[in-house]
Motif scaffolding. Structure first.
Motif, mmCIF file in Angstrom:
data_model
loop_
_atom_site.group_PDB
_atom_site.id
_atom_site.type_symbol
_atom_site.label_atom_id
_atom_site.label_comp_id
_atom_site.label_asym_id
_atom_site.label_seq_id
_atom_site.Cartn_x
_atom_site.Cartn_y
_atom_site.Cartn_z
ATOM 1 N N SER A 62 79.980 43.908 55.847
ATOM 2 C CA SER A 62 80.102 45.133 55.244
ATOM 3 C C SER A 62 81.134 45.796 54.592
ATOM 4 O O SER A 62 82.446 45.305 55.227
ATOM 5 C CB SER A 62 79.718 46.166 56.324
ATOM 6 O OG SER A 62 79.708 47.672 55.990
ATOM 7 N N LYS A 63 81.249 46.273 53.663
ATOM 8 C CA LYS A 63 82.362 46.771 52.738
ATOM 9 C C LYS A 63 82.927 47.880 53.631
ATOM 10 O O LYS A 63 84.149 48.313 53.559
ATOM 11 C CB LYS A 63 82.093 47.207 51.376
ATOM 12 C CG LYS A 63 81.566 46.332 50.452
ATOM 13 C CD LYS A 63 81.257 46.917 49.142
ATOM 14 C CE LYS A 63 81.077 45.999 47.721
ATOM 15 N NZ LYS A 63 80.679 46.310 46.904
ATOM 16 N N HIS A 64 82.065 48.316 54.629
ATOM 17 C CA HIS A 64 82.677 49.668 55.451
ATOM 18 C C HIS A 64 83.157 48.789 56.690
ATOM 19 O O HIS A 64 82.833 47.915 57.071
ATOM 20 C CB HIS A 64 81.588 50.443 55.679
ATOM 21 C CG HIS A 64 81.023 51.027 54.358
ATOM 22 N ND1 HIS A 64 81.632 51.732 53.515
ATOM 23 C CD2 HIS A 64 79.811 50.603 53.922
ATOM 24 C CE1 HIS A 64 80.718 51.943 52.239
ATOM 25 N NE2 HIS A 64 79.709 51.269 52.652
ATOM 26 N N LYS A 147 74.781 46.147 47.311
ATOM 27 C CA LYS A 147 76.064 46.839 46.903
ATOM 28 C C LYS A 147 77.038 47.019 48.023
ATOM 29 O O LYS A 147 78.133 46.891 48.015
ATOM 30 C CB LYS A 147 75.798 48.147 46.052
ATOM 31 C CG LYS A 147 75.205 47.780 44.759
ATOM 32 C CD LYS A 147 76.179 47.317 44.013
ATOM 33 C CE LYS A 147 75.418 47.426 42.478
ATOM 34 N NZ LYS A 147 76.197 46.249 41.793
ATOM 35 N N PRO A 148 76.664 47.458 49.220
ATOM 36 C CA PRO A 148 77.467 47.712 50.455
ATOM 37 C C PRO A 148 77.928 46.535 51.221
ATOM 38 O O PRO A 148 78.771 46.543 52.174
ATOM 39 C CB PRO A 148 76.478 48.521 51.393
ATOM 40 C CG PRO A 148 75.223 48.342 50.950
ATOM 41 C CD PRO A 148 75.281 47.932 49.579
ATOM 42 N N HIS A 150 80.057 42.911 50.935
ATOM 43 C CA HIS A 150 80.947 41.775 50.591
ATOM 44 C C HIS A 150 80.214 40.668 50.574
ATOM 45 O O HIS A 150 79.822 40.104 51.758
ATOM 46 C CB HIS A 150 82.247 42.104 51.066
ATOM 47 C CG HIS A 150 83.229 42.998 50.677
ATOM 48 N ND1 HIS A 150 83.407 43.222 49.292
ATOM 49 C CD2 HIS A 150 83.781 43.968 51.140
ATOM 50 C CE1 HIS A 150 84.494 44.142 48.870
ATOM 51 N NE2 HIS A 150 84.615 44.603 50.129
#
Length: 187
Positions: A62-64, A147-148, A150
């Motif tokens: 996750s990018k988050h 999109k969310p 990586h």
């Protein structure tokens, strides 16, 4: 760290044959990725895909959250992939042990930015784990849905394997009696 380790302490367990390394990478599901972080190291567990043609380990996250903040382009990382076997006993408790196979990989992370390469990597993951699921039973993922996430590659710069099989001193061998994940617990 100046250089990657070139060998293991237990030479009797070291495996350098690339066919052994490929066998482990082709037959395991997840890996642990360790990166340097100020304070404590960060360890992230992920599914992975081994791209043998390019000598890359591909994983996503996750990018988050912590991984999204710390797993970045150009960062050095170590990856551990392992499989365990039977536990064994011996005449002396100090000789008890466990069968295992493992690969340790060192390299540099590259976050995949291009949509075509990202979608190909996601497709490679999907094909590795879910190719047996009929296309008609689900809606395929889209670039917008990913999109969310990586997607990263780690080029294998150095690697080595280890294997520990049941030794002659073993008096008994058995698989651990731990339940698998999400298996119902007894009340």
């Amino acid at each position: 760290m100046k250089d990657y380790p070139q060998s293991v302490r237990r030479k009797d367990r070291q495996e350098t044959d690339t066919s052994f390394l490929h066998e482990i990478l082709d037959n395991a599901v997840s890996c642990s990725i360790a990166i340097e972080k100020e304070g404590y190291p960060l360890i992230h567990v992920a599914f992975y895909h081994f791209d043998a043609a390019n000598n890359d380990i591909i994983f996503h996250f996750s990018k988050h959250g912590h991984a999204g903040d710390e797993i970045t382009d150009g960062k050095k990382a170590s990856i551990s992939i392992y499989k365990y076997g039977r536990l064994y006993t011996a005449a002396k408790a100090v000789d008890f042990g466990c069968e295992y196979q493992s690969v340790i990989i060192y390299g540099t992370i590259r976050i995949i930015e291009g949509e075509q390469e990202r979608m190909q990597a996601m497709s490679d993951f999907f094909d590795r784990y879910f190719a047996h699921i009929p296309d008609s039973s689900y809606e395929a993922f889209t670039a917008a849905q990913s999109k969310p996430i990586h997607v990263a590659k780690l080029r294998i710069e150095q690697w080595f394997g280890k294997e520990h099989a049941l030794p002659a001193i073993a008096t008994d061998a058995f698989f651990p009696a731990f339940p698998s994940v999400m298996q119902p617990r007894e009340a």
